[in-house]
Design a protein around this motif. Sequence first.
Motif, PDB file in Angstrom:
ATOM      1  N   ASN A   1       0.848  -1.193   0.000  1.00 21.70           N
ATOM      2  CA  ASN A   1       0.000   0.000   0.000  1.00 21.70           C
ATOM      3  C   ASN A   1       0.877   1.233   0.000  1.00 21.70           C
ATOM      4  O   ASN A   1       1.842   1.310   0.731  1.00 21.70           O
ATOM      5  N   GLY A   2       0.551   2.185  -0.859  1.00 18.60           N
ATOM      6  CA  GLY A   2       1.330   3.420  -0.883  1.00 18.60           C
ATOM      7  C   GLY A   2       2.521   3.348  -1.807  1.00 18.60           C
ATOM      8  O   GLY A   2       3.301   4.294  -1.901  1.00 18.60           O
ATOM      9  N   ALA A   3       2.697   2.233  -2.520  1.00 15.66           N
ATOM     10  CA  ALA A   3       3.842   2.112  -3.412  1.00 15.66           C
ATOM     11  C   ALA A   3       3.641   2.911  -4.700  1.00 15.66           C
ATOM     12  O   ALA A   3       4.593   3.149  -5.428  1.00 15.66           O
ATOM     13  N   GLY A   4       2.405   3.308  -4.963  1.00 14.89           N
ATOM     14  CA  GLY A   4       2.154   4.123  -6.150  1.00 14.89           C
ATOM     15  C   GLY A   4       1.355   3.415  -7.236  1.00 14.89           C
ATOM     16  O   GLY A   4       1.186   3.941  -8.327  1.00 14.89           O
ATOM     17  N   LYS A   5       0.839   2.212  -6.902  1.00 14.57           N
ATOM     18  CA  LYS A   5       0.083   1.442  -7.891  1.00 14.57           C
ATOM     19  C   LYS A   5      -1.123   2.210  -8.403  1.00 14.57           C
ATOM     20  O   LYS A   5      -1.333   2.344  -9.616  1.00 14.57           O
ATOM     21  N   THR A   6      -1.910   2.707  -7.462  1.00 14.53           N
ATOM     22  CA  THR A   6      -3.162   3.343  -7.851  1.00 14.53           C
ATOM     23  C   THR A   6      -2.905   4.621  -8.648  1.00 14.53           C
ATOM     24  O   THR A   6      -3.580   4.879  -9.646  1.00 14.53           O
ATOM     25  N   THR A   7      -1.892   5.385  -8.225  1.00  5.93           N
ATOM     26  CA  THR A   7      -1.563   6.602  -8.975  1.00  5.93           C
ATOM     27  C   THR A   7      -1.167   6.256 -10.409  1.00  5.93           C
ATOM     28  O   THR A   7      -1.583   6.914 -11.364  1.00  5.93           O
ATOM     29  N   ALA A   8      -0.390   5.181 -10.556  1.00  4.37           N
ATOM     30  CA  ALA A   8       0.039   4.770 -11.889  1.00  4.37           C
ATOM     31  C   ALA A   8      -1.161   4.390 -12.744  1.00  4.37           C
ATOM     32  O   ALA A   8      -1.305   4.825 -13.886  1.00  4.37           O
ATOM     33  N   ILE A   9      -2.047   3.605 -12.162  1.00  3.77           N
ATOM     34  CA  ILE A   9      -3.217   3.141 -12.914  1.00  3.77           C
ATOM     35  C   ILE A   9      -4.113   4.328 -13.291  1.00  3.77           C
ATOM     36  O   ILE A   9      -4.671   4.391 -14.382  1.00  3.77           O
ATOM     37  N   ARG A  10      -4.191   5.296 -12.384  1.00  4.75           N
ATOM     38  CA  ARG A  10      -5.021   6.463 -12.661  1.00  4.75           C
ATOM     39  C   ARG A  10      -4.476   7.279 -13.837  1.00  4.75           C
ATOM     40  O   ARG A  10      -5.226   7.808 -14.646  1.00  4.75           O
ATOM     41  N   MET A  11      -3.141   7.348 -13.913  1.00  5.67           N
ATOM     42  CA  MET A  11      -2.557   8.076 -15.043  1.00  5.67           C
ATOM     43  C   MET A  11      -2.844   7.361 -16.352  1.00  5.67           C
ATOM     44  O   MET A  11      -3.152   7.978 -17.362  1.00  5.67           O
ATOM     45  N   LEU A  12      -2.751   6.026 -16.304  1.00  6.54           N
ATOM     46  CA  LEU A  12      -2.972   5.264 -17.528  1.00  6.54           C
ATOM     47  C   LEU A  12      -4.431   5.318 -17.985  1.00  6.54           C
ATOM     48  O   LEU A  12      -4.727   5.238 -19.165  1.00  6.54           O
ATOM     49  N   CYS A  13      -5.344   5.479 -17.033  1.00  6.36           N
ATOM     50  CA  CYS A  13      -6.767   5.531 -17.373  1.00  6.36           C
ATOM     51  C   CYS A  13      -7.222   6.934 -17.747  1.00  6.36           C
ATOM     52  O   CYS A  13      -8.393   7.154 -18.034  1.00  6.36           O
ATOM     53  N   GLY A  14      -6.323   7.893 -17.681  1.00  5.30           N
ATOM     54  CA  GLY A  14      -6.717   9.256 -18.022  1.00  5.30           C
ATOM     55  C   GLY A  14      -7.409   9.983 -16.884  1.00  5.30           C
ATOM     56  O   GLY A  14      -8.054  11.001 -17.078  1.00  5.30           O
ATOM     57  N   LEU A  15      -7.285   9.471 -15.662  1.00  4.09           N
ATOM     58  CA  LEU A  15      -7.905  10.130 -14.516  1.00  4.09           C
ATOM     59  C   LEU A  15      -6.972  11.153 -13.892  1.00  4.09           C
ATOM     60  O   LEU A  15      -7.380  11.981 -13.096  1.00  4.09           O
ATOM     61  N   SER A  16      -5.705  11.051 -14.241  1.00  4.61           N
ATOM     62  CA  SER A  16      -4.723  11.897 -13.596  1.00  4.61           C
ATOM     63  C   SER A  16      -3.666  12.239 -14.638  1.00  4.61           C
ATOM     64  O   SER A  16      -3.239  11.368 -15.407  1.00  4.61           O
ATOM     65  N   ILE A  17      -3.299  13.515 -14.694  1.00  7.68           N
ATOM     66  CA  ILE A  17      -2.336  13.928 -15.724  1.00  7.68           C
ATOM     67  C   ILE A  17      -0.921  13.760 -15.186  1.00  7.68           C
ATOM     68  O   ILE A  17      -0.608  14.254 -14.105  1.00  7.68           O
TER      69      ILE A  17
END
Lengths: 368, 246
Positions: free
Chosen positions: B41-57
């Motif tokens: 948890n907190g390793a950055g998985k979700t942030t990475a996935i969000r960038m790939l899905c276009g949820l986060s620039i």
Amino acid sequence: MQQFFAFVQKEVFHILRDYRTLLIIIGIPIVQILRFGFALSNEVKNTKIGILDYSSDYMSRSLVEQIEASQYFEIVEFLESTEAIAATLRKGKTKMVMVIPAHFEDDLLHQNSAQLQLITDGTNPNMATTLINYISAITMEFQGRTLGNNAMPLQIKVTNRMLYNPQLRAEFTFVPGVIALVLMLVCTMMTAVSIVKEKEMGNMETLLVSPMNPLAFIISKAGPYLMLSLLILTVILWLSSALLNVPIRGSLLLIYGVSMIFVLGALGLGLVISTLTDAQQTAMMISLTGLMLPTMMFSGFMFPIESMPVPLQLFSHLIPAKWYFYSIQAVMIKGLGVQHIWKEILILTVFTVVFLTISFKKFKTRLA
Amino acid sequence: MNGQNSIMTEGLTKRFGDFTAVDAISFQVIKGEIFGFLGANGAGKTTAIRMLCGLSIPTEGHATVAGFDVYKSAEQIKRNIGYMSQKFSLYDDLTVWENIQFYAAIYGLDKKAIKLAGDKLLDRLGLRNEINTMVSELPLGWKQKLAFSIAIIHQPEIVFMDEPTGGVDPLTRRQFWLMIYEASAVGITVFVTTHYMDEAEYCDRVAIMVDGKIEALDSPKNLKQQFHSDSMDDVFYQLARKAVRS
């Protein structure tokens, strides 16, 4: 377009299937109006009063007769002494005692001035004021009738003439107040909660990842609540005119028009709140304490703004419901047209534009 | 650009102020493969996935998903991916069919396509008798399968799953992975984050993230060899204990 309809349909299902919430939302204004309507007829109609008549002359007796003849008062007691007044009021059933001093007729006819003393149960100050005003009105009428208009110098007591609401009917303030409050509740709180619910349940992410346009999301989220609030407005207007005989003197179109502006602003506010939190509970608390209370206190329908300290008066300008309440009251009760409330409409429009702009902006930046 | 790659990233970075959530990650995901994304948890998985899905620039770096650039064509990406979150994203107060209908419409299917895809989905899951059942009444395992099927109802090129098996019992998890294999067999690229190491074994290749960086990326077999251990659990432990933040 199809996305949009699918979304609206889904929202409608949410609203209809959560029948408890729906019942509360539609039920609250109905119950409020009914309760108020009937409570009013019980309390201010046939209010029990006592009479302490030291004169017992022709004038005093006709005044008492006239009071009894009115539908507002029921004379339950004729007191004998001043000491009995406190005891009678303490029992609580009798709300007011009218003391007619000795030589009432003499004073009135020969000294051109007579006095009446009204001793009122002040535990409910609003009601006490209403009772005093009713008695004053009856006395005025009595004066006019018995002495004729040319006997104006013979004053018993002077009272203000109430424009638009001569009987001081509280539902004239109450109905526009309930409308403002309920629309605020439905639009702001329901919109905020329903969006935050999507976040809390994790649906929001999926929707954001989908090709659905955020603008379409906002519109289809707000649309059903807009319709719901217009429906509630219709129910309240119909109930209050059918049951409470509150007149709708102004243009119905204008009422709906102003309401649309107000409702759109409230929806915008709901959207803004939804961006502040991820928990339904929090969204509800923010809506309730942050909006409902100020709406109740500063819109002017419960507490007169004129008698507040200046800082609070200034603060009340920031409450959209205040301007809405004023406009609705002006149109509904006074029958004024758009030329009299354009200023309020303008202010409401500014609020609405500001809230909607902030909510669109917040929605977009959330994606970054 | 390589037509064989579904996802390609080059130095992809996301910073929140001073904090670097994802630190210059570079990897490719081959079309049709099951790509596991592991990390504490907190390793950055979700942030990475969000960038790939276009949820986060992204703050820096390059990435293409389904051949589209994450900066320029976020809308195109959204049309070509499916997404399933930990929470399944089904509406409890809608029936099975209404959920299918709603999401299919949101993904842009027209009426005829919704009917077609919906029928196929129901037959595959054996849920035909449950179309009018409220989703709240379905067992968790069914909900999960339904959510996955809905996430790929528009036949996306890639499906992203963020810890899709959280809180589900081992048997149901196994059945769920069978569905993932089926999807992969028809050519859908599967990008899945998890912290169950037995699931990592099911993936074609896994990337292990520690403190925002990819510390290892290979097939489970090669990783085990490389780290001289007989389980992914151990591989993960060797890498993850180096983590400064957690």
